[in-house]
Design a protein around this motif. Structure first.
Motif, short mmCIF file in Angstrom:
data_model
loop_
_atom_site.label_atom_id
_atom_site.label_comp_id
_atom_site.label_asym_id
_atom_site.label_seq_id
_atom_site.Cartn_x
_atom_site.Cartn_y
_atom_site.Cartn_z
N UNK A 18 30.68 54.80 16.14
CA UNK A 18 30.68 56.28 15.34
C UNK A 18 31.64 56.06 14.04
N UNK A 19 31.20 57.04 13.19
CA UNK A 19 31.72 57.15 11.96
C UNK A 19 33.35 57.25 11.96
N UNK A 20 34.23 56.89 10.96
CA UNK A 20 35.46 57.24 10.86
C UNK A 20 35.62 57.84 9.53
N UNK A 21 35.43 59.23 9.42
CA UNK A 21 35.53 60.00 8.39
C UNK A 21 36.80 59.62 7.57
N UNK A 22 36.52 59.62 6.10
CA UNK A 22 37.83 59.38 5.42
C UNK A 22 38.43 58.00 5.31
N UNK A 23 38.01 57.26 6.12
CA UNK A 23 38.41 55.72 6.20
C UNK A 23 37.86 54.83 5.30
N UNK A 24 38.36 54.19 4.31
CA UNK A 24 37.65 53.35 3.50
C UNK A 24 37.14 52.10 4.28
N UNK B 199 31.99 53.52 7.98
CA UNK B 199 32.58 54.53 6.69
C UNK B 199 31.39 55.54 6.46
N UNK B 200 30.43 55.58 6.97
CA UNK B 200 29.16 56.30 6.38
C UNK B 200 29.16 57.66 7.44
N UNK B 201 28.09 58.29 7.40
CA UNK B 201 27.81 59.73 8.11
C UNK B 201 26.91 59.47 9.32
N UNK B 202 26.60 58.47 9.70
CA UNK B 202 25.78 58.07 11.09
C UNK B 202 26.41 57.17 11.91
N UNK B 203 26.05 57.24 13.18
CA UNK B 203 26.54 56.09 13.95
C UNK B 203 25.80 54.87 13.87
N UNK B 204 26.24 53.77 14.14
CA UNK B 204 25.64 52.32 14.25
C UNK B 204 25.20 52.55 15.53
N UNK B 205 23.74 52.30 15.81
CA UNK B 205 23.10 52.34 17.20
C UNK B 205 22.05 50.87 17.32
#
Length: 253
Positions: A103-109, A236-242
């Motif tokens: 899942x994304x980590x918002x705000x984490x570069x 670091x994006x807005x969608x999960x890696x599946x």
């Protein structure tokens, strides 16, 4: 089903992309089944990012046993395994596909991780002989796709300088022997480190080495040598890696 050029690429790089190896409709169905499991187990809803857990989900054994991801075993993927391990030379899994969800980590570069680099095979009984990854949804750069040091399998396989060593020992030896790997294992918050390493290649014992992200479209797959160095990547994006993962072993009979 693989050309001589594809087999040579796999031998040289330890990684081979298989575009569209799974029909989009089958990938969509498996993705839907995975989301139903994530909703039941974690309360995660695809269109509700506020419900997505921060931790990486695990414990997928029950849903795997239902055959939810058996459609991963397409004719192209099975043919690829035949070409690499020999027709009838490998064990057919009882069920296919272990989900990989980041899942994304918002705000984490997004930065290259200095830790977590490992091998899936060190020549021990039960180690896999081939690894297959498959995308259930688009995996974009910096979106959690597994990181791979292409070519590194040639250093760790039989006859290589680091053959038979466990992951931790390989990392120590590589850091001692090669500045490029020492830089990769060094913890740093400087963005220049990520840019420097991702944009470069190196050579050790005549082997070309490069860090790559596994990115692709829905239904794309990858064959990977299990002796290659690889690591979990941040998202670091807005969608999960599946994605799905499958370890495969040679048959002993």
């Amino acid at each position: 089903m693989l050309s001589a050029a594809q087999l040579e690429e796999f031998e040289h790089r330890g990684l081979l992309r298989l575009p569209g190896a799974i029909r989009a409709s089958d990938a969509d169905a498996m993705r839907g089944r995975l989301w139903r499991h994530l909703r039941a187990a974690h309360g995660a809803v695809p269109e509700r990012p506020d419900t997505w857990p921060v931790a990486t989900p695990a414990h997928f054994q029950a849903v795997i046993r239902t055959g939810a991801f058996d459609a991963m075993a397409t004719a192209e993927i099975r043919g690829t395994v035949d070409a690499m391990l020999g027709a009838h030379g490998w064990r057919t899994p009882p069920h296919w596909g272990r989900p990989l969800v980041t899942f994304p980590e918002p705000g984490v570069p997004w930065r290259l991780p200095p830790s977590g680099w490992h091998l899936d095979c060190a020549g021990r009984p039960g180690d896999p002989d081939l690894v297959i990854f498959a995308c259930l949804a688009p995996v974009r750069p910096h979106g959690g796709g597994t990181l791979v040091v292409t070519g590194s399998h040639r250093l760790t396989r039989a006859g290589g300088r680091y053959a038979g060593l466990r992951s931790a020992d390989v990392r120590v030896r590589l850091a001692d022997d090669h500045l490029w790997f020492r830089d990769l294992w060094t913890s740093s918050q400087e963005p220049e480190r990520t840019e420097r390493l991702l944009g470069s290649s190196s050579v050790l014992d005549g082997v070309d080495l490069r860090i790559e992200e596994l990115t692709g479209a829905t239904g794309d797959a990858f064959a990977m040598d299990p002796r290659i160095l690889h690591a979990v990547a941040p998202n670091s994006l807005d969608t999960p890696r599946l994605m799905l993962l499958q370890f495969l072993e040679r048959s002993t009979t």
